[in-house]
Design a protein around this motif. Structure first.
Motif, PDB file in Angstrom:
ATOM      1  N   LYS A   1      15.041  53.697  46.432  1.00 56.32           N
ATOM      2  CA  LYS A   1      15.840  52.833  45.566  1.00 56.32           C
ATOM      3  C   LYS A   1      15.542  51.389  45.936  1.00 56.32           C
ATOM      4  N   ALA A   2      15.571  50.515  44.966  1.00 54.86           N
ATOM      5  CA  ALA A   2      15.333  49.095  45.206  1.00 54.86           C
ATOM      6  C   ALA A   2      16.655  48.364  45.363  1.00 54.86           C
ATOM      7  N   CYS A   3      16.659  47.371  46.225  1.00 56.90           N
ATOM      8  CA  CYS A   3      17.826  46.523  46.425  1.00 56.90           C
ATOM      9  C   CYS A   3      18.106  45.775  45.128  1.00 56.90           C
ATOM     10  N   SER A   4      19.360  45.673  44.743  1.00 55.28           N
ATOM     11  CA  SER A   4      19.720  44.998  43.496  1.00 55.28           C
ATOM     12  C   SER A   4      19.560  43.484  43.594  1.00 55.28           C
ATOM     13  N   SER A   5      19.442  42.948  44.810  1.00 55.79           N
ATOM     14  CA  SER A   5      19.301  41.502  44.973  1.00 55.79           C
ATOM     15  C   SER A   5      17.853  41.050  45.148  1.00 55.79           C
ATOM     16  N   CYS A   6      17.131  41.701  46.058  1.00 60.52           N
ATOM     17  CA  CYS A   6      15.780  41.220  46.385  1.00 60.52           C
ATOM     18  C   CYS A   6      14.675  42.194  45.998  1.00 60.52           C
ATOM     19  N   VAL A   7      14.989  43.355  45.500  1.00 62.92           N
ATOM     20  CA  VAL A   7      14.075  44.398  45.024  1.00 62.92           C
ATOM     21  C   VAL A   7      13.275  45.039  46.166  1.00 62.92           C
ATOM     22  N   ARG A   8      13.640  44.787  47.415  1.00 67.25           N
ATOM     23  CA  ARG A   8      13.041  45.521  48.535  1.00 67.25           C
ATOM     24  C   ARG A   8      13.610  46.931  48.529  1.00 67.25           C
ATOM     25  N   THR A   9      12.956  47.826  49.240  1.00 66.37           N
ATOM     26  CA  THR A   9      13.466  49.187  49.338  1.00 66.37           C
ATOM     27  C   THR A   9      14.777  49.178  50.107  1.00 66.37           C
ATOM     28  N   ALA A  10      15.785  49.792  49.528  1.00 64.01           N
ATOM     29  CA  ALA A  10      17.110  49.858  50.152  1.00 64.01           C
ATOM     30  C   ALA A  10      17.356  51.264  50.678  1.00 64.01           C
ATOM     31  N   ASP A  11      18.060  51.349  51.788  1.00 65.18           N
ATOM     32  CA  ASP A  11      18.466  52.631  52.339  1.00 65.18           C
ATOM     33  C   ASP A  11      19.473  53.253  51.379  1.00 65.18           C
ATOM     34  N   VAL A  12      19.335  54.520  51.102  1.00 63.68           N
ATOM     35  CA  VAL A  12      20.179  55.188  50.105  1.00 63.68           C
ATOM     36  C   VAL A  12      21.650  55.128  50.489  1.00 63.68           C
ATOM     37  N   LYS A  13      21.976  55.094  51.766  1.00 62.31           N
ATOM     38  CA  LYS A  13      23.384  55.092  52.171  1.00 62.31           C
ATOM     39  C   LYS A  13      24.031  53.715  52.053  1.00 62.31           C
ATOM     40  N   GLU A  14      23.237  52.649  51.805  1.00 64.47           N
ATOM     41  CA  GLU A  14      23.797  51.317  51.657  1.00 64.47           C
ATOM     42  C   GLU A  14      24.012  50.990  50.186  1.00 64.47           C
ATOM     43  N   ALA A  15      25.236  51.099  49.723  1.00 63.23           N
ATOM     44  CA  ALA A  15      25.575  50.762  48.350  1.00 63.23           C
ATOM     45  C   ALA A  15      26.818  49.891  48.366  1.00 63.23           C
TER      46      ALA A  15
ATOM     47  N   CYS B   1      30.439  47.806  43.123  1.00 63.58           N
ATOM     48  CA  CYS B   1      29.688  48.128  41.901  1.00 63.58           C
ATOM     49  C   CYS B   1      28.714  49.290  42.071  1.00 63.58           C
ATOM     50  N   ASP B   2      28.590  49.851  43.263  1.00 68.81           N
ATOM     51  CA  ASP B   2      27.721  50.986  43.570  1.00 68.81           C
ATOM     52  C   ASP B   2      26.227  50.674  43.436  1.00 68.81           C
ATOM     53  N   ARG B   3      25.845  49.397  43.360  1.00 70.32           N
ATOM     54  CA  ARG B   3      24.421  49.043  43.366  1.00 70.32           C
ATOM     55  C   ARG B   3      23.896  49.189  44.785  1.00 70.32           C
ATOM     56  N   PHE B   4      22.622  49.580  44.893  1.00 67.95           N
ATOM     57  CA  PHE B   4      22.009  49.700  46.205  1.00 67.95           C
ATOM     58  C   PHE B   4      21.643  48.325  46.735  1.00 67.95           C
ATOM     59  N   VAL B   5      21.899  48.089  48.028  1.00 65.75           N
ATOM     60  CA  VAL B   5      21.557  46.827  48.670  1.00 65.75           C
ATOM     61  C   VAL B   5      20.872  47.111  49.995  1.00 65.75           C
ATOM     62  N   CYS B   6      19.870  46.276  50.337  1.00 65.75           N
ATOM     63  CA  CYS B   6      19.199  46.443  51.624  1.00 65.75           C
ATOM     64  C   CYS B   6      20.064  45.814  52.714  1.00 65.75           C
ATOM     65  N   GLU B   7      19.684  46.026  53.943  1.00 62.63           N
ATOM     66  CA  GLU B   7      20.466  45.525  55.072  1.00 62.63           C
ATOM     67  C   GLU B   7      20.515  43.997  55.084  1.00 62.63           C
ATOM     68  N   SER B   8      19.435  43.349  54.652  1.00 60.47           N
ATOM     69  CA  SER B   8      19.381  41.891  54.647  1.00 60.47           C
ATOM     70  C   SER B   8      20.313  41.273  53.610  1.00 60.47           C
ATOM     71  N   CYS B   9      20.506  41.937  52.484  1.00 58.40           N
ATOM     72  CA  CYS B   9      21.316  41.385  51.390  1.00 58.40           C
ATOM     73  C   CYS B   9      22.763  41.854  51.405  1.00 58.40           C
ATOM     74  N   SER B  10      23.080  42.874  52.176  1.00 57.32           N
ATOM     75  CA  SER B  10      24.452  43.372  52.184  1.00 57.32           C
ATOM     76  C   SER B  10      25.357  42.409  52.947  1.00 57.32           C
ATOM     77  N   ARG B  11      26.597  42.350  52.514  1.00 51.36           N
ATOM     78  CA  ARG B  11      27.598  41.508  53.153  1.00 51.36           C
ATOM     79  C   ARG B  11      28.786  42.381  53.519  1.00 51.36           C
ATOM     80  N   LEU B  12      29.404  42.090  54.633  1.00 53.02           N
ATOM     81  CA  LEU B  12      30.564  42.840  55.096  1.00 53.02           C
ATOM     82  C   LEU B  12      31.810  41.993  54.856  1.00 53.02           C
ATOM     83  N   CYS B  13      32.747  42.535  54.094  1.00 56.90           N
ATOM     84  CA  CYS B  13      33.983  41.814  53.786  1.00 56.90           C
ATOM     85  C   CYS B  13      34.778  41.575  55.073  1.00 56.90           C
ATOM     86  N   SER B  14      35.195  40.345  55.288  1.00 57.37           N
ATOM     87  CA  SER B  14      35.958  39.986  56.487  1.00 57.37           C
ATOM     88  C   SER B  14      37.361  40.580  56.479  1.00 57.37           C
ATOM     89  N   CYS B  15      37.849  40.953  55.321  1.00 61.44           N
ATOM     90  CA  CYS B  15      39.211  41.465  55.205  1.00 61.44           C
ATOM     91  C   CYS B  15      39.262  42.992  55.327  1.00 61.44           C
TER      92      CYS B  15
END
Length: 87
Positions: A24-38, A42-56
């Motif tokens: 699967k491609a990352c929805s932000s940068c189109v790099r290959t994203a790990d399937v478990k990172e969504a 919105c359930d879009r796949f994101v790579c580790e570099s583009c994912s953000r962790l909510c502070s709350c």
């Protein structure tokens, strides 16, 4: 196949794991994203570099479903769900 809202053919199963050998491609940068990172919003796949962790609520979000709050506490990443509670 059914044409989905993004104009792409889909089988209609949201969040389904792709077949073996398909990435699967990352929805932000189109790099290959790990399937478990969504994105939890919105359930879009994101790579580790583009994912953000909510502070709350500590959920993984993409850049489209999160905002950065530059408040008194400093920089905080907030998912769309938590950002509506911040005043």
């Amino acid at each position: 196949p059914v044409i989905g809202p993004e104009g792409m053919a889909s089988s209609g199963a949201r969040g389904a794991v792709p077949p073996v050998g398909v990435s699967k491609a990352c929805s932000s940068c189109v790099r290959t994203a790990d399937v478990k990172e969504a994105c939890s919003q919105c359930d879009r796949f994101v790579c580790e570099s583009c994912s953000r962790l909510c502070s709350c609520c500590n959920t993984v979000t993409c850049s489209l479903c999160s905002v950065i709050d530059y408040g008194d506490v400093g920089e905080q990443v907030l998912c769309n769900g938590c950002s509506i509670f911040q005043v």
